[in-house]
Design an enzyme around this catalytic site. Sequence first.
Site, PDB file in Angstrom:
ATOM      1  N   ASP A  64      -9.026  -6.299  -4.570  1.00 15.36           N
ATOM      2  CA  ASP A  64      -8.622  -5.003  -4.006  1.00 15.36           C
ATOM      3  C   ASP A  64      -9.130  -3.895  -4.920  1.00 15.36           C
ATOM      4  OD1 ASP A  64      -7.358  -2.752  -3.019  1.00 15.36           O
ATOM      5  OD2 ASP A  64      -5.365  -3.657  -2.919  1.00 15.36           O
ATOM      6  N   HIS A 105      -8.256  -4.892  -0.160  1.00 11.17           N
ATOM      7  CA  HIS A 105      -6.945  -4.297   0.082  1.00 11.17           C
ATOM      8  C   HIS A 105      -6.260  -4.903   1.309  1.00 11.17           C
ATOM      9  CE1 HIS A 105      -3.826  -1.375  -0.372  1.00 11.17           C
ATOM     10  NE2 HIS A 105      -4.076  -0.783   0.776  1.00 11.17           N
ATOM     11  N   ASP A 106      -7.064  -5.294   2.290  1.00  8.65           N
ATOM     12  CA  ASP A 106      -6.516  -5.906   3.503  1.00  8.65           C
ATOM     13  C   ASP A 106      -5.706  -7.169   3.235  1.00  8.65           C
ATOM     14  OD1 ASP A 106      -7.100  -4.202   5.531  1.00  8.65           O
ATOM     15  OD2 ASP A 106      -8.766  -5.347   6.362  1.00  8.65           O
ATOM     16  N   ARG A 132     -11.894   6.254  10.223  1.00  7.60           N
ATOM     17  CA  ARG A 132     -11.455   4.866  10.278  1.00  7.60           C
ATOM     18  C   ARG A 132     -12.562   3.911   9.809  1.00  7.60           C
ATOM     19  NH1 ARG A 132      -6.908   1.819   9.926  1.00  7.60           N
ATOM     20  NH2 ARG A 132      -6.925   0.050  11.329  1.00  7.60           N
ATOM     21  N   SER A 161       0.843  -1.198   0.000  1.00 13.88           N
ATOM     22  CA  SER A 161       0.000   0.000   0.000  1.00 13.88           C
ATOM     23  C   SER A 161       0.881   1.253   0.000  1.00 13.88           C
ATOM     24  CB  SER A 161      -0.937  -0.067   1.218  1.00 13.88           C
ATOM     25  OG  SER A 161      -1.924   0.918   1.163  1.00 13.88           O
TER      26      SER A 161
END
Lengths: 384, 384
Positions: free
Chosen positions: A321, A354-355, A225, A155
């Site tokens: 992602d 994305h995680d 968040r 990332s």
Amino acid sequence: MPEPLNSVGIVEPQIAEFDSPLQLTSSGVLNQYSLAYETYGELNANRSNALLICHALSSDHHAAGFHSKTDKSAGWWDLLIGPGKPIDTNRFFVVCSNNLGGCSGSTGPASINPSTGQPYGPDFPIVTVADWVESQARLSDYLGIEQWAAVIGGSLGGMQVLQWSTTYPNRLKHAIVIASAAKLTAQNIGFNDVARQAIRTDPDFHNGDYYKHNTRPARGLRVARMLGHITYLSDDLMANKFGRSLRQKAKFDYEFSPEFEVESYLRYQGDQFIDRFDANTYLLMTKALDYFDPAADYEGRLGKALANATADFLVVSFSSDWRFSTERSREIVRALQSNKLNVSYAEIESPHGHDSFLLEIDHYTQVMHAYINRIAGECLGANS
Amino acid sequence: MPEPLNSVGIVEPQIAEFDSPLQLTSSGVLNQYSLAYETYGELNANRSNALLICHALSSDHHAAGFHSKTDKSAGWWDLLIGPGKPIDTNRFFVVCSNNLGGCSGSTGPASINPSTGQPYGPDFPIVTVADWVESQARLSDYLGIEQWAAVIGGSLGGMQVLQWSTTYPNRLKHAIVIASAAKLTAQNIGFNDVARQAIRTDPDFHNGDYYKHNTRPARGLRVARMLGHITYLSDDLMANKFGRSLRQKAKFDYEFSPEFEVESYLRYQGDQFIDRFDANTYLLMTKALDYFDPAADYEGRLGKALANATADFLVVSFSSDWRFSTERSREIVRALQSNKLNVSYAEIESPHGHDSFLLEIDHYTQVMHAYINRIAGECLGANS
């Protein structure tokens, strides 16, 4: 907790102090600053086994192991870093530092500004990916590492790897860029700006000077968040993980307390985050993401921007992602190939969005293992 | 402004008052309430030419025309509604009402609660898509319309159309469901909850009683709207429309004021919204979206849930809509087909994301024109 067999075990963060002024991209200067870092494994005699890990938006230098015997969770990349793991601490000396502007020990907005005796707050300068690489290069000097066997990051960390490869081409032999992009899309910048606006319009933000007021923009950071988390997961994963399941009940109560599991999950993630992260750091990290665009100085030609890179590359992306899509990784691969560099590319099938770069995914682990084995062969010799 | 030739011209909102108690899904009851509505065109003698328009999250009963000669913008679906337009006011009597809980004239959280003499605020009950349809059915009675030639809606409006088709199958001959879904995904619920948390944690929210405090949670509503806008557009559209363009400058200033065009656009959209919309209404509308799930009472089988629908359907989706994806529309089509209903389905190629249903897109306009022509043929006779 019982220490897992393949853990680096208890690790102690260290601080490196720098007092030669650091000129920043933004025209700001930091006259003195500290970098918090951790190391795992041992540096070999010819210093050829050092790996630098660059962290992403909300993590820090604590990439592996535990800080104490009662520590409940391991470092953020503990799945990949440890004895016998892909980033094998039996063979490599692994370094990870907290980015400048961070909130885990490196100099950042909450640190004392030596010229005022007060926390920097809004006076902390904007920092960029290039600035971080500069500060990491100085840390390399401090640690006596002339050349990294590899610089590795996911990332925002992958952006630092790209920057390393062009600013200091001779200081890394390999570059591993995971779930990253050579620039953010408008949609990504949009999400970042929503997050920033949530923080900056929180009345407890006090224009970034909240330390003085003994408060913090917890509401805004929590919303930021929560939003981030949605974009780190894939639509399908959320459908499978939460779907429309209700929280501990069979029917709607028709009220504003969390009713769906997904609401409960996101709010929990938001609540956890505000206890460990500084809002000013969140602002700085998102800005660094937005600004990164090495091709901008070359009329958008990424190949040109990466022209003086010499490292061998591994680029990894994940199928689901959507925040840093596989297409962004393919752009990087094409640009590197146009420069006749050695590039390996793996697109990993994963539902985790994305995680994924933080998770245990067999194919991903295998790819990392194989590539880093190859690095070991090249940098450490056959018997390493 | 010069009135366009094919406009319905100046229109005047009307108010219908109801004083027979409305039992809501949530167990709440509204003993009396008003619905604001507008009509365009003339009801014919046998009352066979009436079309009901159901609005989406942030719009209202003002679907076409202008409120005054100085009015700068037309109603929200003016592109489709007017003399000679797809929803042709030369042939049809078109009705659009503001949903209960709204903030444009219908009874909502900012209205005076007759039992306290104060604005409802948080005491306004949660309303659902089913409640809106019930209130619209009463408005139909009030207007003397036994059967609608069609009920038409996009997004949240499409959910109302689906509800109409099963609750009052005999009261509509056609149903047009655009850019909608039979239920929200976990990702969608997540986005809605982030928006709600932005509003509800704004210190000016005062648990929804902000009218009393002479304030409003403008910061939270602004963030909610900014986020909404990202999800209404497609990634590609944002890339084409804004890309990484800077706002009136050639270089970064490295500061937190808007630097990219996309930041400027989103903040502008947020700023505009807070002047025209009530935060409590935003909360209610997003909750109604989350709750809608007609299949939930039938073990998830949408076909069963729509079993007693009898209308002919047109279902429309847009290729780049990721918030209400074409797959959600196909689910609706399959469920309707399983009930042997007449269903037309059009998937429109469009880069504009969810917003497409509000925009001028040739293929979309043609599909609507053709289908509503067919309705005219069936409902008004050959010479209408």
